[in-house]
Scaffold this active site. Sequence first.
Site, PDB file in Angstrom:
ATOM      1  N   HIS A   1      -0.691 -41.804 -23.026  1.00 56.87           N
ATOM      2  CA  HIS A   1      -1.256 -40.540 -23.501  1.00 56.87           C
ATOM      3  C   HIS A   1      -0.326 -39.815 -24.466  1.00 56.87           C
ATOM      4  O   HIS A   1      -0.437 -38.607 -24.627  1.00 56.87           O
ATOM      5  CB  HIS A   1      -1.573 -39.624 -22.313  1.00 56.87           C
ATOM      6  CG  HIS A   1      -2.586 -40.169 -21.369  1.00 56.87           C
ATOM      7  ND1 HIS A   1      -2.281 -41.133 -20.444  1.00 56.87           N
ATOM      8  CD2 HIS A   1      -3.912 -39.913 -21.229  1.00 56.87           C
ATOM      9  CE1 HIS A   1      -3.369 -41.437 -19.758  1.00 56.87           C
ATOM     10  NE2 HIS A   1      -4.371 -40.718 -20.218  1.00 56.87           N
TER      11      HIS A   1
ATOM     12  N   GLU B   1     -16.277 -42.590 -24.666  1.00 61.29           N
ATOM     13  CA  GLU B   1     -15.951 -42.340 -26.065  1.00 61.29           C
ATOM     14  C   GLU B   1     -16.725 -43.250 -27.016  1.00 61.29           C
ATOM     15  O   GLU B   1     -17.220 -42.790 -28.056  1.00 61.29           O
ATOM     16  CB  GLU B   1     -14.445 -42.497 -26.304  1.00 61.29           C
ATOM     17  CG  GLU B   1     -13.607 -41.326 -25.833  1.00 61.29           C
ATOM     18  CD  GLU B   1     -13.377 -41.312 -24.327  1.00 61.29           C
ATOM     19  OE1 GLU B   1     -12.926 -40.287 -23.794  1.00 61.29           O
ATOM     20  OE2 GLU B   1     -13.664 -42.350 -23.685  1.00 61.29           O
TER      21      GLU B   1
END
Length: 360
Positions: A159, A90
């Site tokens: 998450h 990322e």
Amino acid sequence: MAASLRCFLRTGRNAVSALRRREIHSSVPAAVQVTVRDALNQAMDEELERDERVFLLGEEVAQYDGAYKVSRGLWKKYGDKRIIDTPITEMGFAGIAVGSAMAGLRPICEFMTFNFSMQAIDQVINSAAKTYYMSAGLQSVPIVFRGPNGASAGVAAQHSQCFAAWYGHCPGLKVLSPWSSEDAKGLLKSAIRDDNPVVFLENELMYGVPFEMSEESQSKDFTIPIGKAKVERQGTHVTLVTHSRYVSHCLDAAVVLAKEGIECEVINLRTIRPLDVECIETSVMKTNHLVTVEGGWPQFGVGAEICARIMEGPAFNYLDAPATRVTGVDIPMPYAKILEDNSVPQIKDIIFSVKKTLNV
């Protein structure tokens, strides 16, 4: 005319069915059912077609059609140069996207989930959000960071976070949080066209939900202005302010409460930053009560900011009771389903808070 009549009589049933078919094909439905996933796909497709500077990059967005199939069909249509699969890094691909925006392109940077944007938060905040200010307005960064945000189902603590307050805290960013298919399409198109960095917070549990889209919203020119909330339901007794998936919860709670004579006004924020305070104040001045609803943690959250802004502004004098917040529980998300269900707002929690606020 006579020849036409003879032809019609000769062909009989076939001519009638042809006329019916022509009627069906020529009529345009006023509204159609479109899922949030397909609305996002339409928005990207239309903007990729409209502006050759727009491109999409992220993990699995190309050959796999996206982890959630939001980019389905775009790689086949636009090819490797416009729809780019990246490695699982990322920080790296967010940096490439920001650099390309500085060089004149208009990237859409997809995070498989915004939880992974924490790997790239330096690029989002320090490189994207602050550059326009630090360059004295000489260098814009037209980029969209998009992907699913907030709690999903069964994916536990690392998450399941809502990043609305995280990114809403930072000057230089615009932060959007759509609920319906119309929101998703109109806001994403506005985000892609905007010359500022935009954080676009979707919700995984909403991707497959169909909504009716008006004829107007099916147009390629349809956009929704950034910074404007929408009143989804009119009411007189209490204002419910919410965003993303919890708009559905608030509307469902409002239906239940209406049977008991309590009319809720439901505001869909659509934009977290800049916040449409005027819309909220107007509603509070009418209903005299305020309840905020969000899936994120309570401390320094979106609801906390709304309560502070109301307290500091003219609507405070219209409140007949303290404002109430409905939020996620102040703990990391548990994995067990029964604990997970009790860690995020449910319809019953909204009903309880409304009755508490109204003292009924």
